[in-house]
Design a protein around this motif. Sequence first.
Motif: not given
Length: 250
Positions: A163-187
Amino acid sequence: MQQSNATATAFYDHAGGGGSFNNAGPAGGDAGDAVMVRWLQSTGLQHLAFPLTSTGIDQRLLPNLLMQVNVLLIAKEQSSADASASSFIANEKEISTRENNVAKIKVMVHKRPLNKKEISQKEDDIVTVDENVLTVHEPKLKVDLTAYVEKHEFCFDAVLDEHVTNDEVYRVTVEPIIPIIFQRTKATCFAYGQTGSGKTFTMQPLPLRAAQDLIRFLHQPVYHSQRFKLWLSYFEIYDGKLFDLLSDRK
Ligand SMILES: Nc1ncnc2c1ncn2[C@@H]1O[C@H](COP(=O)(O)OP(=O)(O)OP(=O)(O)O)[C@@H](O)[C@H]1O
């Protein structure tokens, strides 16, 4: 015949050694696996290239189970250049902590619903989700032919039900790692699993949402002044070969 239905997303804690995908079953072995192993090695994630061990579950059930389970891995790695540049100011304890944090991978499962064919064949949904635990309910027969159900619990960092939406999948998986890319971290984020297990369904919305967030971050004054550049590649690995989808599949 019973079917299970789940898409799995995996996050693995390198420092933890054993990782977070307890009891996960083996994934099929073929040329694609060899490519996957080489790719994992090239990204420095070779510790994930070892086959996962299965425990307790009836091996005859695995083809059905795996048909509806795929694994999405999200990894973040601090760039070695960044680590070495700053390590000379760190004390030994800090260095050790940093090394332990070099690779962090999490595993998430996304369960898919039974499809029309499975419903028309009156197959049972043998997967239930409770928090971060996925349970496979394995039908069995005693020697006196009494039917009973054996439960197998698989613990992941997160388990998302049908029942989980695609938005929720994004929120749990990829969204948290976006900011760390800007701290010179590979994701890295990828899905793994058998055909029809829901990899495309789960993954397809993620790049667009990730691109939107990346561009939003790029426009923030703090990052805008650092002149980050955005590059896009689009590859397909098929039958042991790598195709560049932005260059006529060459
Ligand atoms: N969470 C879900 N909710 C609803 N439908 C889903 C879900 N996951 C998958 N499906 C449906 O199941 C079918 C198979 O999914 P999908 O094509 O994503 O599998 P796949 O793992 O990418 O398969 P292949 O490896 O063959 O490309 C599709 O019709 C898809 O719409």
